[in-house]
Design an enzyme around this catalytic site. Structure first.
Site, PDB file in Angstrom:
ATOM      1  N   ARG A  69      -9.949 -13.666 -39.264  1.00 40.36           N
ATOM      2  CA  ARG A  69     -10.514 -12.968 -39.081  1.00 40.36           C
ATOM      3  C   ARG A  69      -9.565 -11.854 -38.191  1.00 40.36           C
ATOM      4  NH1 ARG A  69     -14.762 -11.090 -35.447  1.00 40.36           N
ATOM      5  NH2 ARG A  69     -14.901 -10.785 -33.595  1.00 40.36           N
ATOM      6  N   ILE A  96     -15.258  -4.463 -34.273  1.00 44.11           N
ATOM      7  CA  ILE A  96     -15.218  -5.390 -34.698  1.00 44.11           C
ATOM      8  C   ILE A  96     -16.700  -6.711 -33.882  1.00 44.11           C
ATOM      9  CG2 ILE A  96     -12.731  -6.710 -34.380  1.00 44.11           C
ATOM     10  CD1 ILE A  96     -13.856  -8.798 -36.955  1.00 44.11           C
ATOM     11  N   SER A  97     -17.701  -7.100 -34.539  1.00 40.80           N
ATOM     12  CA  SER A  97     -18.915  -7.813 -33.989  1.00 40.80           C
ATOM     13  C   SER A  97     -18.310  -9.098 -33.535  1.00 40.80           C
ATOM     14  CB  SER A  97     -20.170  -8.102 -35.176  1.00 40.80           C
ATOM     15  OG  SER A  97     -20.331  -6.044 -34.824  1.00 40.80           O
ATOM     16  N   SER A  98     -18.849 -10.033 -32.853  1.00 47.17           N
ATOM     17  CA  SER A  98     -18.145 -11.055 -31.777  1.00 47.17           C
ATOM     18  C   SER A  98     -18.746 -12.438 -33.478  1.00 47.17           C
ATOM     19  CB  SER A  98     -19.070 -10.816 -30.796  1.00 47.17           C
ATOM     20  OG  SER A  98     -20.578 -11.656 -31.140  1.00 47.17           O
ATOM     21  N   PRO A  99     -18.350 -13.170 -32.938  1.00 52.25           N
ATOM     22  CA  PRO A  99     -18.111 -13.860 -34.110  1.00 52.25           C
ATOM     23  C   PRO A  99     -19.307 -15.008 -34.289  1.00 52.25           C
ATOM     24  CG  PRO A  99     -16.140 -14.684 -33.464  1.00 52.25           C
ATOM     25  CD  PRO A  99     -17.556 -13.353 -32.385  1.00 52.25           C
TER      26      PRO A  99
END
Length: 416
Positions: A69, A96-99
Site C-alpha cells: 500500500r 486513496i480509500s481506507s484499507p
C-alpha cells in the site's frame, strides 16, 4: 501471567511472521520497496482494520497482506500514514480509500479468477492492485490526468500486467472492452450512470456509493434481465468524482450552515443495524435508556482488545471563509477505561478540517478521557481554519479498553 499488551504484541508478531511466510509461498516477487517495518504495519492493518472489522474472504485478506500500500501513497506520507485505516490525500482533491473500504468492496463483489472487472476512479491504483491477483483482468479509468498517469507508472513498476488503465470520464465506461462481469465505482455519483448499467453483463454485480455528498450508502447491485436490483450495504463516505456529473448534482450541501445529522441518535438505525447519519461504525451499540442525557438513547462503545478500532464518524461541509468558529458540544461518560496498545489510544472526540484538496488544515481533540466518569457535558469553541471546506467528526474509544458513551453531539455557528 502474560499481560494484555504483551499478548497483543505477541499476536501481532505472529501475524507478521505468517504474512512473511504467506508472501514467500503465494506471492510472486515484486519490484516495489518493502521492509520489515512496512510488513509489520501491513499485518497490523489487516488484523485490526480489515479482518477485525469483519472481512473474512481468505483471498481478499491475502491480497491485502501482499499488496504494498505504501507504494500507492505520496512519499511524504508513507512512513506515518500508509497503513492507517484512513483515506489519504493523493492530490487533485482525491484520496486513496481506507484499507477497510477497499477490502470490504472487494469482498462484496465476490471476485472470481475468470472475472473481467471495470473500475471507475483509478485514483492511486491501489484498488486495482488489490483486485489484480483475484480476477482475470481489471480495466480502470481516471478522469484526473495527473493521477491517471501516476497510477499507470506505479502499476507498471509493480508489474500488474492484467491491469489496464486510461484517462477519461469513468461514468462513460469503457465500451470497447464491455461487457464486464463486475463493476466497482470508487467515487460517489448521485445515481447510477446508465453507460455502466449498459456495459455490465446480465447477472453481473456492481458496487457503488450513492447519495448526497456527505451522506452516502454503499449499494451492491445485480443486473437481472436488464434491470438493476439493489441492496443497501452500509453508510459510507467517498470523495465526489471530478467532472460534469458532480457539477450537476441536484442536492448540494450548504457550507455556510454546517450541521451534524442525528447527533442525539434519536433517529435510530437503518435496515442493516447502522446508526443513521453516521458511518464506519466499529464495536458500537445504540443503548435505549431513560437516563440518556438527550432523548431516549445514546451510543456506546465497548472494547477489550488493545488497539482494536472502535469509533464512528460523520462528515459535513463547512466554509472557513464564511464560518470563523463553531461551538462544539457533546455528552460523554466512561467506565473502566485505560489506554490501548499505545499511549495515544484513549476515548476522545476529534474534529478535523480539510481544504479543497482534502489536505487536513486543522484538528481539535476533546479528551482524552480515562477511568470512570459519569455523564458530563463538554463544550468548546473551535476556530475554523479559513481554508476549510469540509470537516469530519470522529468519536469513540480509538483502541482503548473499557466502555465509552456519547450523546447530543452538536455544533452551533459563530459567524464572522
Amino acid at each position: 501471567m502474560i499481560s494484555a499488551n504483551k499478548f497483543f504484541d505477541l499476536r501481532l508478531l505472529l501475524v507478521s511472521l505468517a504474512t512473511i511466510v504467506l508472501n514467500i509461498i503465494t506471492v510472486p516477487p515484486t519490484l516495489g520497496q518493502d521492509s520489515p517495518e512496512y510488513a509489520r504495519q501491513r499485518a497490523r492493518m489487516v488484523e485490526l482494520a480489515v479482518k477485525g472489522a469483519g472481512v473474512s474472504d481468505p483471498r481478499v485478506l491475502r491480497s491485502m497482506l501482499s499488496t504494498l500500500r505504501h507504494e500507492f501513497v505520496p512519499t511524504k506520507l508513507r512512513r506515518t500514514q500508509a497503513y492507517l485505516d484512513a483515506g489519504i490525500p493523493i492530490g487533485a482533491g482525491q484520496t486513496i480509500s481506507s484499507p477497510f473500504i477497499v477490502a470490504y468492496m472487494t469482498e462484496s463483489l465476490d471476485p472470481q479468477p475468470t472475472d473481467r472487472v471495470l473500475e471507475i476512479g483509478t485514483g492511486s491504483g491501489y484498488q486495482a492492485a488489490i483486485l489484480s491477483p483475484l480476477v482475470k483482468e481489471v480495466y480502470s479509468i481516471e478522469i484526473v490526468e495527473s493521477l491517471g498517469r501516476n497510477a499507470m507508472k506505479v502499476l507498471e513498476k509493480l508489474e500488474y500486467k492484467n491491469v489496464f488503465t486510461k484517462i477519461g470520464d469513468g461514468y462513460l465506461g469503457w465500451p470497447e472492452h464491455a461487457p464486464f462481469d463486475k463493476i466497482i465505482v470508487t467515487c460517489s455519483p448521485e445515481d447510477i450512470p446508465q453507460p455502466l448499467v449498459d456495459q455490465l453483463k446480465d447477472g453481473g454485480l456492481m458496487i457503488v456509493p450513492m447519495g448526497e455528498r456527505h451522506q452516502q450508502t454503499l449499494y451492491l447491485l445485480e443486473k437481472k434481465e436488464g434491470q438493476m436490483e439493489r441492496v443497501a450495504l452500509r453508510p459510507t463516505l467517498f470523495v465526489p468524482m471530478t467532472g460534469a456529473a458532480e457539477e450537476k448534482r441536484e442536492v448540494l450541501p450548504d457550507p455556510s450552515k454546517p450541521e451534524i445529522i442525528n447527533g442525539d441518535f434519536e433517529e435510530g438505525v437503518d435496515e442493516n443495524g447502522f446508526v443513521k447519519g453516521w458511518y464506519y461504525q466499529r464495536n458500537l451499540q445504540l443503548i435505549p435508556s431513560p437516563n440518556a442525557p438527550s432523548g431516549a438513547q445514546f451510543i456506546q462503545f465497548q472494547n477489550q482488545v488493545p488497539g482494536q478500532l472502535t469509533h464512528v464518524m460523520q462528515a459535513f461541509a463547512i466554509d472557513g471563509g464564511q464560518v470563523s468558529s463553531i461551538k462544539f458540544s457533546a455528552y460523554f461518560s466512561c467506565e473502566n477505561v485505560s489506554r490501548g496498545a499505545t499511549n495515544d489510544e484513549f476515548p476522545a472526540i476529534v474534529l478535523s478540517f480539510y481544504d479543497r484538496n482534502r489536505e487536513r488544515v486543522g484538528e481539535t481533540v476533546i479528551g482524552p478521557f480515562q477511568g470512570t466518569q459519569p455523564w458530563k457535558l463538554h463544550e468548546q469553541k473551535i476556530r475554523v481554519p479559513r481554508a476549510a471546506q469540509d470537516a469530519i467528526v470522529r468519536v469513540g474509544l480509538f483502541g482503548a479498553i473499557g466502555t465509552a458513551s456519547f450523546d447530543a453531539i452538536k455544533i452551533e455557528l459563530d459567524r464572522k
